[in-house]
Design an enzyme around this catalytic site. Structure first.
Site, PDB file in Angstrom:
ATOM      1  N   HIS A   6       0.833  -1.206   0.000  1.00  0.00           N
ATOM      2  CA  HIS A   6       0.000   0.000   0.000  1.00  0.00           C
ATOM      3  C   HIS A   6       0.867   1.254   0.000  1.00  0.00           C
ATOM      4  O   HIS A   6       1.178   1.812   1.049  1.00  0.00           O
ATOM      5  CB  HIS A   6      -0.907  -0.030   1.240  1.00  0.00           C
ATOM      6  CG  HIS A   6      -1.932   1.066   1.309  1.00  0.00           C
ATOM      7  ND1 HIS A   6      -2.846   1.153   2.335  1.00  0.00           N
ATOM      8  CD2 HIS A   6      -2.200   2.117   0.491  1.00  0.00           C
ATOM      9  CE1 HIS A   6      -3.616   2.217   2.168  1.00  0.00           C
ATOM     10  NE2 HIS A   6      -3.238   2.830   1.052  1.00  0.00           N
ATOM     11  N   HIS A   8       1.266   5.096  -2.209  1.00  0.00           N
ATOM     12  CA  HIS A   8       0.705   6.004  -3.213  1.00  0.00           C
ATOM     13  C   HIS A   8       1.778   6.989  -3.659  1.00  0.00           C
ATOM     14  O   HIS A   8       2.670   7.351  -2.887  1.00  0.00           O
ATOM     15  CB  HIS A   8      -0.477   6.802  -2.638  1.00  0.00           C
ATOM     16  CG  HIS A   8      -1.606   5.965  -2.127  1.00  0.00           C
ATOM     17  ND1 HIS A   8      -2.372   5.188  -2.954  1.00  0.00           N
ATOM     18  CD2 HIS A   8      -2.115   5.801  -0.876  1.00  0.00           C
ATOM     19  CE1 HIS A   8      -3.309   4.580  -2.227  1.00  0.00           C
ATOM     20  NE2 HIS A   8      -3.172   4.926  -0.970  1.00  0.00           N
ATOM     21  N   ARG A  71      -1.912   8.784  -5.984  1.00  0.00           N
ATOM     22  CA  ARG A  71      -2.260   9.354  -4.688  1.00  0.00           C
ATOM     23  C   ARG A  71      -3.761   9.239  -4.440  1.00  0.00           C
ATOM     24  O   ARG A  71      -4.581   9.758  -5.221  1.00  0.00           O
ATOM     25  CB  ARG A  71      -1.842  10.830  -4.690  1.00  0.00           C
ATOM     26  CG  ARG A  71      -2.005  11.496  -3.352  1.00  0.00           C
ATOM     27  CD  ARG A  71      -1.386  12.882  -3.375  1.00  0.00           C
ATOM     28  NE  ARG A  71      -1.374  13.451  -2.047  1.00  0.00           N
ATOM     29  CZ  ARG A  71      -0.740  14.563  -1.704  1.00  0.00           C
ATOM     30  NH1 ARG A  71      -0.049  15.225  -2.621  1.00  0.00           N
ATOM     31  NH2 ARG A  71      -0.781  15.007  -0.475  1.00  0.00           N
ATOM     32  N   ALA A  72      -4.116   8.600  -3.335  1.00  0.00           N
ATOM     33  CA  ALA A  72      -5.534   8.274  -3.109  1.00  0.00           C
ATOM     34  C   ALA A  72      -6.379   9.531  -2.941  1.00  0.00           C
ATOM     35  O   ALA A  72      -7.456   9.649  -3.523  1.00  0.00           O
ATOM     36  CB  ALA A  72      -5.661   7.376  -1.887  1.00  0.00           C
ATOM     37  N   SER A  73      -5.903  10.469  -2.149  1.00  0.00           N
ATOM     38  CA  SER A  73      -6.743  11.644  -1.873  1.00  0.00           C
ATOM     39  C   SER A  73      -6.904  12.518  -3.119  1.00  0.00           C
ATOM     40  O   SER A  73      -7.828  13.321  -3.195  1.00  0.00           O
ATOM     41  CB  SER A  73      -6.157  12.465  -0.724  1.00  0.00           C
ATOM     42  OG  SER A  73      -4.890  12.982  -1.086  1.00  0.00           O
ATOM     43  N   TYR A 194     -11.482   7.800   5.433  1.00  0.00           N
ATOM     44  CA  TYR A 194     -10.740   6.571   5.095  1.00  0.00           C
ATOM     45  C   TYR A 194     -11.129   5.429   6.034  1.00  0.00           C
ATOM     46  O   TYR A 194     -11.452   4.317   5.604  1.00  0.00           O
ATOM     47  CB  TYR A 194      -9.226   6.799   5.214  1.00  0.00           C
ATOM     48  CG  TYR A 194      -8.562   7.503   4.052  1.00  0.00           C
ATOM     49  CD1 TYR A 194      -9.288   8.255   3.129  1.00  0.00           C
ATOM     50  CD2 TYR A 194      -7.179   7.427   3.866  1.00  0.00           C
ATOM     51  CE1 TYR A 194      -8.655   8.903   2.074  1.00  0.00           C
ATOM     52  CE2 TYR A 194      -6.543   8.066   2.813  1.00  0.00           C
ATOM     53  CZ  TYR A 194      -7.281   8.803   1.918  1.00  0.00           C
ATOM     54  OH  TYR A 194      -6.641   9.441   0.880  1.00  0.00           O
ATOM     55  N   HIS A 223      -5.707   0.308   5.974  1.00  0.00           N
ATOM     56  CA  HIS A 223      -5.725   0.923   7.303  1.00  0.00           C
ATOM     57  C   HIS A 223      -6.177  -0.098   8.342  1.00  0.00           C
ATOM     58  O   HIS A 223      -7.060   0.165   9.164  1.00  0.00           O
ATOM     59  CB  HIS A 223      -6.626   2.175   7.303  1.00  0.00           C
ATOM     60  CG  HIS A 223      -6.512   2.980   6.043  1.00  0.00           C
ATOM     61  ND1 HIS A 223      -7.518   3.056   5.119  1.00  0.00           N
ATOM     62  CD2 HIS A 223      -5.472   3.693   5.531  1.00  0.00           C
ATOM     63  CE1 HIS A 223      -7.119   3.781   4.083  1.00  0.00           C
ATOM     64  NE2 HIS A 223      -5.881   4.185   4.309  1.00  0.00           N
ATOM     65  N   GLU A 284       1.617   2.662   3.808  1.00  0.00           N
ATOM     66  CA  GLU A 284       1.087   3.890   3.197  1.00  0.00           C
ATOM     67  C   GLU A 284       2.025   5.049   3.534  1.00  0.00           C
ATOM     68  O   GLU A 284       1.603   6.125   3.964  1.00  0.00           O
ATOM     69  CB  GLU A 284      -0.351   4.179   3.655  1.00  0.00           C
ATOM     70  CG  GLU A 284      -1.076   5.106   2.679  1.00  0.00           C
ATOM     71  CD  GLU A 284      -2.561   5.344   2.975  1.00  0.00           C
ATOM     72  OE1 GLU A 284      -3.055   4.908   4.013  1.00  0.00           O
ATOM     73  OE2 GLU A 284      -3.208   5.991   2.140  1.00  0.00           O
TER      74      GLU A 284
END
Lengths: 342, 342
Positions: A6, A8, A71-73, A194, A223, A284
């Protein structure tokens, strides 16, 4: 070896963000749009953005390989329509692909999808196929809430999502269930949205019978599984009340948790409660929590320390968490590693 | 003595549900409405609903007193308008009050509020005052999301909520932050919405500076604080990144967690991570998870067993969790107990 499942690309060159800003401005005012060809990022810039950041930390922490996704966000599927998401996903995935070719020993890709609220998920298949077949990506990130905190899509067990699952099964790739930025002021992105999404997804899977339809479908809930391991008794009890089989049988052939839990007692609980075969190492890193924990003097997200220190794992179990489980859950990763003699 | 700070009247006589159904039908068709005076529940019916249920379990488990509020999932503040909520809250609170007079040694009330989405919270004050001043209630349940899973209200740190906080401070009562039923199909009520709300509230409080404005305001975050203790490192790190003081200083004079965590490892983590003075015994018994845990042979929600069994508490700490902390956080409870020589 140690595989971080995980990671990003949170450190992409500024040009990417600038292009995205222009794209967003272009939604309201077409004159502000920039074609993707206007985004120029050199290999040297990519190298620099990785070498001084993720790769430096990976070397310091002894992590060999990261499964690397956009990038997740920044996925922000709620912005614009499908065309906006498609252009953005294509650019972001390509950058991760380029990182994986520049550092083939250290990074391998996972795709973001061009999701858009209310748009049929089958529109994501072309990008997914390209990433797996052309870029050699080994997994995807699936956003259960492309609305960004308004939760307007059906639960993950709904047939709405089946086109993606069918393709995942055909390609033998897992999905990490990962939301993006929250545009609901109630939900802090990394502190609430999240974690809530992880908990929500797990409960959706308890309520449904998705894996009867897709016995080989695999999800990673990131998470550390949200709140699920901490409330494991609650979830075992709710499954029982819903007349579902025990969690091991109902979900644990298909659902896995990562180790993005940023303190020792949390990792200890995860390792005690969840079968070792269902836990994949992850950090992460350079993500939600970048600081140094004053209680330990080490980065909060240096999860290798917690996994090494826990007394809840055997030596064999620890190897599975660090490597074996990732190779099993991501068969294309295993194949790619073996092709390189690893 | 052992005080359970989190009990709901989940076993009220069927007449209550029937009246509510008529009330709801009356929203669309006024001819179906029933005045509150049409709801008849005798003292014997109340006694029976309690003696065979909560009180029987309390005796079996050695719980002396429960802070008792209306059934959380039935609050359903999203249904109808303020008038509907006001009538419903008044009825439900009165029933809890009657239970507290029938069993004064075993139950004391906490109020549900007549919240309604988008309606100024100050409309709740009259019911709140009545419950505390006339019924002797010692706390309230505050729903941070009266929309039932759509999260349309501002965060708890917003001035929107201040009228309620001002009254809480004046009366010296705490609030349990407790949502109600989810009408969003993404969120299972007790498996996702409840836990997410706890996590969300905690993160809202981290983001804000509410307790600068209200240094004596107190919240109980139920269900063991949602995901917060499991992700304590994440929350410490996020507070640090947001330039807030350490959690102990920033929140822990004002925020408390209950013990509604339905397995031993969860309680052990809670006790290890959160200061003992911030933990109040609770079971939410005959609530979300009513079954027997096949791994232990005891009810999932028999949380006294976990609190007794944990090795993370001293004898003194255990007494604080069972009694002392509740007396401190609910001063009106302490006063009521002392008035009865307890």
């Amino acid at each position: 070896m140690i595989i971080d499942c995980h990671g990003h690309y949170t450190t992409a060159p500024k040009a990417l963000e600038d292009w995205r800003s222009a794209q967003i401005a272009g939604i309201a005012d077409a004159s502000k749009r920039l074609p993707p060809s206007q985004l120029k990022i050199s290999d040297d810039e990519l190298r620099e953005s990785i070498e001084g950041n993720q790769l430096r930390q990976m070397k310091k922490r002894g992590i060999d390989l990261t499964i690397f996704s956009p990038r997740a966000s920044f996925m922000a599927h709620h912005i614009g329509d499908y065309a906006v998401s498609a252009e953005w996903a294509s650019i972001c995935n390509e950058l991760c692909y380029r990182v994986s070719t520049l550092f083939p020993d250290n990074f391998i890709g996972a795709a973001m999808l061009p999701q858009s609220p209310g748009v049929d998920p089958k529109t994501c298949i072309a990008e997914l196929d390209k990433c797996v077949e052309d870029y050699g990506f080994v997994g995807i990130n699936l956003n259960p809430d492309p609305s960004g905190g308004h939760w307007t899509s059906p639960p993950l067990t709904d047939r709405y999502w089946y086109p993606i699952y069918e393709r995942m099964v055909a390609l033998d790739i897992p999905a990490m269930v990962h939301v993006s930025t929250s545009c609901n002021p109630c939900f802090h992105t990394t502190g609430a949205h999240y974690i809530n999404a992880d908990t929500t997804a797990f409960m959706q899977l308890i309520e449904g019978d998705l894996f009867k339809d897709f016995p080989t479908l695999r999800f990673i809930i990131p998470h550390g599984g949200g709140a699920a391991p901490y409330h494991w008794g609650r979830y075992r009890g709710l499954a029982q009340a819903l007349k579902k089989p025990p969690l091991r049988e109902h979900l644990l052939n298909n659902v896995f948790f990562d180790t993005c839990v940023y303190h020792q007692p949390g990792i200890d609980l995860l390792m005690k409660v969840v079968p070792t075969r269902n836990i994949l190492f992850a950090s992460e890193m350079i993500g939600a929590v970048r600081g140094v924990d004053p209680e330990t003097g080490h980065n909060f997200d240096d999860t290798r320390r917690y996994v090494e220190a826990t007394d809840k794992l055997t030596a064999e179990g620890r190897r599975d968490v660090f490597e074996g489980n990732a190779r099993r859950v991501f068969p294309r990763l295993d194949k790619a590693l073996k092709a390189r003699g690893r």
